[in-house]
Design a protein around this motif. Structure first.
Motif, mmCIF file in Angstrom:
data_model
loop_
_atom_site.group_PDB
_atom_site.id
_atom_site.type_symbol
_atom_site.label_atom_id
_atom_site.label_comp_id
_atom_site.label_asym_id
_atom_site.label_seq_id
_atom_site.Cartn_x
_atom_site.Cartn_y
_atom_site.Cartn_z
ATOM 1 N N GLY A 143 19.146 -24.128 42.576
ATOM 2 C CA GLY A 143 19.331 -23.548 43.779
ATOM 3 C C GLY A 143 20.201 -24.386 44.816
ATOM 4 N N LEU A 144 20.044 -24.037 46.022
ATOM 5 C CA LEU A 144 21.166 -24.785 46.902
ATOM 6 C C LEU A 144 20.937 -26.232 46.835
ATOM 7 N N ALA A 145 19.704 -26.818 47.148
ATOM 8 C CA ALA A 145 19.511 -28.191 47.019
ATOM 9 C C ALA A 145 19.877 -28.642 45.579
ATOM 10 N N GLY A 146 18.945 -28.230 44.663
ATOM 11 C CA GLY A 146 18.966 -28.569 42.999
ATOM 12 C C GLY A 146 20.662 -28.577 42.688
ATOM 13 N N ARG A 147 21.392 -27.670 43.020
ATOM 14 C CA ARG A 147 22.891 -27.880 42.684
ATOM 15 C C ARG A 147 23.543 -29.197 43.410
ATOM 16 N N ARG A 163 11.331 -36.105 53.414
ATOM 17 C CA ARG A 163 11.337 -34.961 54.162
ATOM 18 C C ARG A 163 12.574 -34.750 55.180
ATOM 19 N N ALA A 164 13.176 -33.768 54.955
ATOM 20 C CA ALA A 164 14.301 -33.454 55.626
ATOM 21 C C ALA A 164 14.497 -32.275 56.845
ATOM 22 N N THR A 165 15.209 -32.457 57.880
ATOM 23 C CA THR A 165 15.342 -31.491 58.842
ATOM 24 C C THR A 165 16.148 -30.247 58.268
ATOM 25 N N GLN A 166 16.125 -29.115 58.786
ATOM 26 C CA GLN A 166 16.793 -27.984 58.126
ATOM 27 C C GLN A 166 18.245 -28.379 57.714
ATOM 28 N N PHE A 167 18.393 -27.693 56.701
ATOM 29 C CA PHE A 167 19.788 -27.286 56.382
ATOM 30 C C PHE A 167 20.932 -26.775 57.161
ATOM 31 N N HIS A 168 22.144 -27.010 57.162
ATOM 32 C CA HIS A 168 23.210 -26.418 57.967
ATOM 33 C C HIS A 168 23.135 -24.832 57.772
ATOM 34 N N ASP A 169 23.235 -24.679 56.238
ATOM 35 C CA ASP A 169 23.120 -23.105 55.775
ATOM 36 C C ASP A 169 21.822 -22.531 56.133
ATOM 37 N N PHE A 170 20.791 -23.165 56.626
ATOM 38 C CA PHE A 170 19.469 -22.271 57.092
ATOM 39 C C PHE A 170 19.548 -22.071 58.490
ATOM 40 N N VAL A 171 20.080 -23.052 59.170
ATOM 41 C CA VAL A 171 20.419 -22.910 60.721
ATOM 42 C C VAL A 171 21.421 -21.851 61.024
ATOM 43 N N ALA A 172 22.626 -21.686 60.103
ATOM 44 C CA ALA A 172 23.643 -20.733 60.160
ATOM 45 C C ALA A 172 23.137 -19.396 60.054
ATOM 46 N N ALA A 176 23.350 -31.666 56.379
ATOM 47 C CA ALA A 176 24.176 -31.203 55.043
ATOM 48 C C ALA A 176 23.440 -31.343 53.805
ATOM 49 N N VAL A 177 23.212 -30.485 52.837
ATOM 50 C CA VAL A 177 22.638 -30.518 51.528
ATOM 51 C C VAL A 177 23.059 -31.543 50.832
ATOM 52 N N GLU A 178 24.335 -31.770 50.896
ATOM 53 C CA GLU A 178 24.883 -32.837 50.343
ATOM 54 C C GLU A 178 24.376 -34.337 50.493
ATOM 55 N N ASP A 179 24.316 -34.376 51.905
ATOM 56 C CA ASP A 179 23.650 -35.680 52.318
ATOM 57 C C ASP A 179 22.174 -36.010 51.821
ATOM 58 N N VAL A 180 21.601 -34.982 52.106
ATOM 59 C CA VAL A 180 20.060 -34.924 51.435
ATOM 60 C C VAL A 180 20.029 -35.110 49.780
ATOM 61 N N ALA A 181 21.143 -34.646 49.238
ATOM 62 C CA ALA A 181 21.188 -34.905 47.505
ATOM 63 C C ALA A 181 21.638 -36.312 47.568
ATOM 64 N N VAL A 182 22.144 -37.236 48.056
ATOM 65 C CA VAL A 182 22.520 -38.405 48.044
ATOM 66 C C VAL A 182 21.346 -39.339 48.266
ATOM 67 N N ARG A 223 6.361 -44.299 51.151
ATOM 68 C CA ARG A 223 6.157 -43.610 50.143
ATOM 69 C C ARG A 223 6.932 -41.955 50.587
ATOM 70 N N THR A 224 6.751 -41.654 51.971
ATOM 71 C CA THR A 224 7.359 -40.713 52.546
ATOM 72 C C THR A 224 8.328 -40.981 53.385
ATOM 73 N N MET A 225 9.634 -40.533 53.191
ATOM 74 C CA MET A 225 10.800 -40.843 53.861
ATOM 75 C C MET A 225 11.374 -39.788 54.696
ATOM 76 N N VAL A 226 11.726 -39.881 55.852
ATOM 77 C CA VAL A 226 12.241 -38.765 56.943
ATOM 78 C C VAL A 226 13.830 -39.250 56.782
ATOM 79 N N ILE A 227 14.507 -37.954 56.887
ATOM 80 C CA ILE A 227 15.933 -38.015 57.300
ATOM 81 C C ILE A 227 16.255 -36.725 58.102
ATOM 82 N N GLY A 228 17.212 -36.791 59.100
ATOM 83 C CA GLY A 228 17.752 -35.975 59.846
ATOM 84 C C GLY A 228 19.133 -35.921 60.008
ATOM 85 N N GLY A 229 19.712 -34.712 60.502
ATOM 86 C CA GLY A 229 21.375 -34.335 60.593
ATOM 87 C C GLY A 229 21.588 -35.598 61.791
#
Length: 262
Positions: A13-17, A143-152, A175-181, A196-202
């Motif tokens: 999938g998008l995030a998985g790739r 936990r991440a905010t919405q991907f750029h792809d979703f917002v677009a 960016a999904v690439e930032d989340v992947a890192v 145990r639960t980490m939050v990240i945003g754009g």
């Protein structure tokens, strides 16, 4: 069977790739579990990764995929109602099998404030989180905010190429690439973050009108931005600002920069 540093579940999938690409770029031995693995010449296949067929909903292929894997990252999705057992029953089956296989660490991708909405998809994601955190293995939720792809996708709901903006909603896309890192970091280093639960945003938050204007600019288009409503539980969630994480800016790529590359 050869050992693997990382098993990526839902890795087509998008995030998985993005996770697979990030892990392979670090020189890791990466195994991908998917119901429909891409063929050798398929566009979505990441060179250097090992692909295996399996289904976490039924357990097919799980034992083989987990054997020798040190850590796993779960990026599975199931937005449709019929797919939601992938998030719940699948997570239960996967975490039980991972614990039995001796997997050292598990990381699951989720959504900011997903436990504060009664939207069906979000309820399933919240249950997925609970299953991971209650499993008999070292687990982390990112936990991440919405991907750029979703917002677009919200920027071009109107016909004739016109731009749209959801009324009274802001997004903080990442960016999904930032989340992947971040996901790979969490899988490799148990001390990367103590919670145990980490939050990240754009990096930036915008109104949907501002995002639509950037979308138009990137495509060299002009015209009015059409305001549209978003009813239901998801609309209420967004309007309340629960999709934002202003104190957890982790992304590096802005929406404008992402548009320039797409």
């Amino acid at each position: 069977m050869a050992e693997a540093d990382l098993l990526v579940v839902g890795g087509t999938g998008l995030a998985g790739r993005a996770v697979v690409a990030a892990a392979v770029a670090r020189g890791l031995r990466v195994r991908v579990l998917s119901r429909r693995p891409p063929g050798p010449d398929a566009q979505g296949r990441i060179t250097g990764a090992e692909y295996r067929a399996g289904d976490i909903r039924t357990g097919a292929g799980l034992r083989e995929a987990l054997t020798g894997a040190r850590a796993l990252i779960d990026t599975t999705n199931g937005f449709g109602r019929a797919d939601r057992p992938t998030l719940t029953d699948g997570a239960r089956r996967l975490t039980e099998a991972a614990a039995a296989a001796g997997v050292e660490r598990a990381v699951v991708l989720s959504i900011v404030n997903v436990d504060r909405s009664s939207f069906g998809y979000y309820r399933a994601k919240a249950e997925q989180e609970r299953l991971y955190l209650g499993a008999g293995l070292s687990a982390r939720v990112v936990r991440a905010t919405q991907f750029h792809d979703f917002v677009a996708t919200f920027c071009h709901l109107a016909p004739f190429g016109l731009a749209t903006a959801i009324r009274r909603v802001r997004f903080q896309p990442i960016a999904v690439e930032d989340v992947a890192v971040v996901l790979v970091d969490q899988a490799l280093d148990p001390a990367a973050a103590p919670e145990r639960t980490m939050v990240i945003g754009g990096p930036l938050a915008h109104t949907t009108g501002e995002l639509a204007a950037l979308w138009q600019k990137a495509r060299g288009r002009r015209g009015p931005v059409i305001p549209v409503p978003l009813p239901g539980q998801l609309g209420r969630f967004f309007r309340a600002g629960l999709n934002l994480a202003p104190d957890h800016r982790a992304g590096t790529v802005t929406f404008e920069e992402w548009l320039a590359g797409h």
